[in-house]
Design an enzyme around this catalytic site. Structure first.
Site, PDB file in Angstrom:
ATOM      1  N   ARG A   6       0.816  -1.215   0.000  1.00 20.01           N
ATOM      2  CA  ARG A   6       0.000   0.000   0.000  1.00 20.01           C
ATOM      3  C   ARG A   6       0.848   1.264   0.000  1.00 20.01           C
ATOM      4  O   ARG A   6       0.430   2.303   0.521  1.00 20.01           O
ATOM      5  CB  ARG A   6      -0.979   0.015   1.190  1.00 20.01           C
ATOM      6  CG  ARG A   6      -2.049  -1.057   1.093  1.00 20.01           C
ATOM      7  CD  ARG A   6      -3.041  -0.924   2.237  1.00 20.01           C
ATOM      8  NE  ARG A   6      -3.968  -2.062   2.257  1.00 20.01           N
ATOM      9  CZ  ARG A   6      -4.692  -2.407   3.307  1.00 20.01           C
ATOM     10  NH1 ARG A   6      -4.596  -1.725   4.431  1.00 20.01           N
ATOM     11  NH2 ARG A   6      -5.497  -3.447   3.249  1.00 20.01           N
ATOM     12  N   ARG A  58      -3.032   6.545   1.051  1.00 19.59           N
ATOM     13  CA  ARG A  58      -3.583   7.650   1.841  1.00 19.59           C
ATOM     14  C   ARG A  58      -2.593   8.371   2.740  1.00 19.59           C
ATOM     15  O   ARG A  58      -2.903   9.448   3.236  1.00 19.59           O
ATOM     16  CB  ARG A  58      -4.739   7.122   2.687  1.00 19.59           C
ATOM     17  CG  ARG A  58      -5.954   6.696   1.877  1.00 19.59           C
ATOM     18  CD  ARG A  58      -7.010   6.072   2.757  1.00 19.59           C
ATOM     19  NE  ARG A  58      -6.579   4.780   3.275  1.00 19.59           N
ATOM     20  CZ  ARG A  58      -7.247   4.079   4.183  1.00 19.59           C
ATOM     21  NH1 ARG A  58      -8.379   4.560   4.677  1.00 19.59           N
ATOM     22  NH2 ARG A  58      -6.800   2.909   4.587  1.00 19.59           N
ATOM     23  N   ARG A  62      -7.067  11.902  -5.229  1.00 20.73           N
ATOM     24  CA  ARG A  62      -8.298  11.177  -4.897  1.00 20.73           C
ATOM     25  C   ARG A  62      -9.465  12.152  -4.758  1.00 20.73           C
ATOM     26  O   ARG A  62     -10.574  11.892  -5.253  1.00 20.73           O
ATOM     27  CB  ARG A  62      -8.082  10.399  -3.593  1.00 20.73           C
ATOM     28  CG  ARG A  62      -9.325   9.808  -2.945  1.00 20.73           C
ATOM     29  CD  ARG A  62      -9.807   8.540  -3.614  1.00 20.73           C
ATOM     30  NE  ARG A  62     -11.004   8.033  -2.952  1.00 20.73           N
ATOM     31  CZ  ARG A  62     -11.017   7.131  -1.973  1.00 20.73           C
ATOM     32  NH1 ARG A  62      -9.872   6.630  -1.538  1.00 20.73           N
ATOM     33  NH2 ARG A  62     -12.147   6.706  -1.457  1.00 20.73           N
ATOM     34  N   ASP A  85      -7.280  -2.536  -7.266  1.00 22.66           N
ATOM     35  CA  ASP A  85      -7.979  -3.115  -6.131  1.00 22.66           C
ATOM     36  C   ASP A  85      -8.237  -4.589  -6.409  1.00 22.66           C
ATOM     37  O   ASP A  85      -8.482  -4.974  -7.557  1.00 22.66           O
ATOM     38  CB  ASP A  85      -9.311  -2.398  -5.887  1.00 22.66           C
ATOM     39  CG  ASP A  85      -9.923  -2.792  -4.554  1.00 22.66           C
ATOM     40  OD1 ASP A  85     -10.740  -3.738  -4.537  1.00 22.66           O
ATOM     41  OD2 ASP A  85      -9.578  -2.178  -3.533  1.00 22.66           O
ATOM     42  N   TYR A 111     -15.593 -11.943  -0.202  1.00 25.62           N
ATOM     43  CA  TYR A 111     -16.325 -10.731  -0.584  1.00 25.62           C
ATOM     44  C   TYR A 111     -17.486 -11.047  -1.514  1.00 25.62           C
ATOM     45  O   TYR A 111     -18.572 -10.462  -1.397  1.00 25.62           O
ATOM     46  CB  TYR A 111     -15.372  -9.738  -1.259  1.00 25.62           C
ATOM     47  CG  TYR A 111     -14.395  -9.072  -0.328  1.00 25.62           C
ATOM     48  CD1 TYR A 111     -14.751  -7.929   0.398  1.00 25.62           C
ATOM     49  CD2 TYR A 111     -13.117  -9.570  -0.158  1.00 25.62           C
ATOM     50  CE1 TYR A 111     -13.858  -7.312   1.255  1.00 25.62           C
ATOM     51  CE2 TYR A 111     -12.209  -8.962   0.696  1.00 25.62           C
ATOM     52  CZ  TYR A 111     -12.587  -7.836   1.399  1.00 25.62           C
ATOM     53  OH  TYR A 111     -11.695  -7.233   2.255  1.00 25.62           O
TER      54      TYR A 111
END
Length: 354
Positions: free
Chosen positions: A35, A39, A48, A85, A159
């Site tokens: 990652r 962020r 973003r 993703d 998921y």
């Protein structure tokens, strides 16, 4: 990063990370962070906000390429990881995908209530990701190894069955126990879609791929063999038949004592270990010479200073003499101070005695 004191028995390479995946043992381990594009970087947050949403960012190939490259410009990592993703695979398999603000991803229809054959696959949904790969490849420093990725079938299935993440993956685990043939069909379909996806990434320009099994730790031993080891082995075998020279990294988070079985059973070229694993145990338990990746605790990186240095020294001592890629044991956290990442890089790359 490799230098005169590196082990170049596998031949010199302009790409330190790729050379380790193929068995080299440089004096200073190459490094990237899971990652690393995300962020904790202000430049990512600005882009973003401009794009208005996560999926919009992923499907804007130029923007996704920019995000992939941002941490390379700032830190000079040895590896670039594609910005995308893991849920692009179920999206291409025919589920709707969206992200709820503050709550995470959602998929519909959910496979606990809907038959698999009700989904209408559309593999053209991979094309924007492949274009991102092409754009990154064109801009990447030639010493940097470009990593693609996908979620492993078990994690993706959790998921797809529940429509969202969960604490115990209970919906998928129940379905696997109660209707194993139905669940096996879901796993087989994900496996096929994943081979297509990763092969397309490789054709577009990635030089190695990582299989993320974020929820591998939730399974009992027999289920782990059935839903983690066997599907990942099939993916590795299929990819190797098409792209024999492309290394595959397996990352079964939470596997613990099942790591050795995973390494042998899947046939991966390298194995990522999470922060809960004792690296000295891992070195003893894993096949000799198998490259490893990891496993600094992301919270230690947030703490910085002595906590990081002690952890780094322990990890490097454990893997001395084994091909090793330095990384976190899981993804970098959003509140990680940038100067702690800079300090980590400086500490890793300094030579002993200098």
């Amino acid at each position: 990063m490799t230098g005169p004191d590196a082990d170049l028995s596998n031949g010199p390479s302009a790409k330190p990370l790729l050379s380790v995946l193929k068995g080299a043992c440089p004096a200073v381990p190459p490094m990237w962070l899971m990652r690393q594009a995300g962020r904790y970087l202000p430049e990512y947050r600005a882009l973003r906000a401009e794009k208005g949403g996560f999926l919009e960012l992923v499907y804007d190939s130029a923007a996704a390429a920019e995000v992939t490259l941002q941490p390379l410009r700032r830190f000079g990592f040895d590896g670039a990881i594609l910005f995308s993703d893991i849920l692009i695979v179920p999206y291409a398999m025919g589920q709707d995908l969206w992200f709820e603000t503050g709550e995470g991803p959602r998929l519909a229809p959910i496979l606990s209530e809907t038959a698999l054959d009700a989904l209408k696959p559309d593999f053209s949904r991979y094309e924007a990701v492949y274009e991102t790969v092409r754009q990154v490849k064109a801009a990447l420093d030639p010493q940097v190894t470009f990593l693609g990725f996908a979620g492993s079938p078990w994690t993706i299935a959790t998921y797809m069955v529940a429509g969202q993440g969960s604490k115990d993956q209970g919906a998928a685990r129940r379905l696997a126990y109660q209707q194993p043939e139905r669940f096996a069909a879901i796993i087989a379909a994900i496996t096929e879609a994943t081979v297509v996806y990763l092969s397309g990434q490789i054709d577009a320009g990635v030089e190695a791929v990582q299989l993320f099994d974020s929820w591998a730790g939730s399974l009992a031993p027999l289920e782990f063999e059935r839903w983690v080891i066997q599907p990942n082995r099939r993916i590795v075998e299929r990819l190797k038949a098409i792209h024999p020279d492309i290394p595959v990294i397996g990352f079964p988070k939470g596997a613990g004592a099942k790591l050795a079985d995973y390494a042998v059973g899947t046939g991966v070229d390298a194995i990522g270990i999470d922060e809960t694993v004792d690296p000295h145990w891992a070195h003893r338990a894993l096949p000799e010479g198998l490259p490893v990746q990891g496993n600094l605790d992301p919270l230690a990186l947030i703490a910085g200073g002595k906590a990081v240095e002690e952890a780094v020294d322990n990890i490097r001592a454990a893997f001395a003499g084994r091909p090793h890629i330095f990384n976190l044991g899981h993804g970098i956290l959003p509140d990680t101070p940038i100067h702690h990442v800079e300090a980590l890089l400086a500490y890793i790359r300094r030579r002993k005695g200098t």
